[in-house]
Design a protein around this motif. Structure first.
Motif, short mmCIF file in Angstrom:
data_model
loop_
_atom_site.label_atom_id
_atom_site.label_comp_id
_atom_site.label_asym_id
_atom_site.label_seq_id
_atom_site.Cartn_x
_atom_site.Cartn_y
_atom_site.Cartn_z
N PHE A 28 0.70 -1.05 0.01
CA PHE A 28 -0.05 -0.08 -0.01
C PHE A 28 0.90 1.45 0.23
O PHE A 28 0.62 2.30 -0.96
CB PHE A 28 -0.98 0.21 1.25
N LEU A 29 2.00 1.19 0.82
CA LEU A 29 2.76 2.48 0.99
C LEU A 29 3.43 2.58 -0.46
O LEU A 29 3.79 3.57 -0.82
CB LEU A 29 3.79 2.27 2.07
N ALA A 35 2.14 6.29 -7.04
CA ALA A 35 1.05 7.40 -7.47
C ALA A 35 1.59 8.82 -7.22
O ALA A 35 1.48 9.75 -8.02
CB ALA A 35 -0.13 7.17 -6.86
N GLY A 36 2.22 9.13 -6.18
CA GLY A 36 2.91 10.40 -6.03
C GLY A 36 3.77 10.80 -6.76
O GLY A 36 3.89 11.93 -7.38
N ALA A 37 4.71 9.81 -7.25
CA ALA A 37 6.03 10.04 -8.03
C ALA A 37 5.37 10.22 -9.74
O ALA A 37 5.60 11.33 -10.35
CB ALA A 37 6.71 8.84 -8.30
N VAL A 38 4.01 9.54 -9.96
CA VAL A 38 3.50 9.83 -11.22
C VAL A 38 2.95 11.27 -11.38
O VAL A 38 3.03 12.08 -12.39
CB VAL A 38 2.50 8.78 -11.37
N LEU A 39 2.18 11.60 -10.57
CA LEU A 39 1.62 12.95 -10.33
C LEU A 39 2.85 14.12 -10.34
O LEU A 39 2.47 15.05 -10.87
CB LEU A 39 0.54 12.97 -9.00
N ILE A 40 3.68 14.04 -9.51
CA ILE A 40 4.82 14.96 -9.67
C ILE A 40 5.43 14.90 -10.69
O ILE A 40 5.88 16.10 -11.41
CB ILE A 40 5.77 14.55 -8.16
N GLY A 41 5.60 13.66 -11.55
CA GLY A 41 6.09 13.84 -13.05
C GLY A 41 5.45 14.53 -13.72
O GLY A 41 5.74 15.27 -14.73
#
Length: 322
Positions: A28-29, A35-41
């Protein structure tokens, strides 16, 4: 508790407390991190794309060139200066008819380079469509090459003036048939056609291939044949032979010495005096008055000291005698 009465309490079954396993928690982590990395990218990609587009929108996209001249990342006014310098100032055009060659700047031939319009066209290459399409076009330009044609036009009046001036140097006049004396034979020299620069035909060609002429740096002018006026001497060749073969003498009388000096006119010299001109009824035979008079002046030196000849007055009589 008596029968027929409900109990105020609800029975709750025993529920075991749920605790996720360490492996599930790690998955989960990890998912949150991805997901965070994709959004930041995506965020930084959008920021980069917008910044990149904002920077490039005022400039010509990379990979854009005009006839091999790279204009990538240039502002429109900078590109216009480069285009004008390369194609209007540095470029030269060799004008030839196959024999003569002259090197001229394009403007002398009426080839006018519209550097600003060409730069404007180059600045729009790849920028069509909405913002997303424009960004896609910018990214494509990094890998693709876009060729933008030169925008030029032809000043036909200027071209005609230059071509007519060049014709004075390039034209080859036709040569009429004539005669010459070789050893003891009078022979006919055949006519030779000439040519002239056809300015109208050359301008028509330039109009259809103007960019090619400028890019190649060469213009082959169109020539038009010019036929000689006098082609056939068969009707007068016998008269010419008789004229040359008949003896011609100059008699000069010296009243002081009371003697006469006789000078024989050479056959070769008489042949050089003969002029054959075209006429409606056929070729006409005449003599070159200037050459006859020059001959009379030359023999004056043979008469002795103190003697002379009025060459101008007697050259006409010599012509009549011939």
């Amino acid at each position: 508790m008596s029968a027929g009465k409900h109990s105020p309490y609800i029975a709750v079954p025993d529920i075991k407390h749920y605790r996720p396993s360490p492996r599930a928690f790690l998955l989960f982590l990890f998912g949150l991190l991805v997901a965070g990395a994709v959004l930041i990218g995506i965020f930084f990609f959008l920021i980069f794309s917008l910044t990149f587009y904002s920077t490039a929108s005022g400039r010509i996209y990379p990979g854009v060139s005009v006839e091999g001249l790279d204009l990538g990342w240039k502002q429109t006014d900078q590109a216009a200066v480069l285009i004008h310098r390369r194609w209007a100032l540095e470029q030269k055009i060799t004008v030839t008819d196959g024999v003569h060659q002259l090197v001229l700047p394009p403007a002398d031939l009426g080839i006018m380079v519209d550097a600003l319009a060409t730069a404007d066209t180059a600045s729009q290459a790849g920028k069509q469509g909405d913002l997303i399409q424009a960004i896609e076009g910018l990214l494509d330009s990094v890998q693709l090459e876009r060729q933008v044609p030169l925008i030029i036009h032809l000043d036909q009046a200027r071209a005609a003036q230059t071509l007519n001036d060049l014709a004075q140097l390039m034209n080859e006049p036709p040569e009429n048939a004539t005669i010459k004396l070789e050893v003891a034979q009078v022979i006919a020299v055949p006519a030779r056609p000439g040519y002239t620069v056809d300015a109208d035909a050359t301008i028509a060609y330039m109009s259809s291939a103007l960019n090619q002429v400028l890019a190649d740096g060469e213009l082959v002018v169109t020539r038009r044949a010019v036929q000689p006026e006098l082609v056939d001497l068969s009707g007068v060749i016998d008269q010419v032979r008789a004229l040359i073969e008949s003896p011609t003498r100059v008699h000069a009388y010296d009243p002081i010495a009371d003697n006469t000096i006789t000078i024989q006119v050479p056959r070769e010299l008489k042949a050089s005096w003969i002029i054959i001109t075209p006429a409606k009824q056929g070729p006409e035979i005449d003599l070159d008055t200037a050459r006859v008079q020059h001959y009379m002046e030359s023999i004056a030196g043979e008469l002795g000291q103190g003697l002379t000849i009025d060459a101008q007055a007697y050259s006409g009589k010599l012509e009549n005698a011939v």
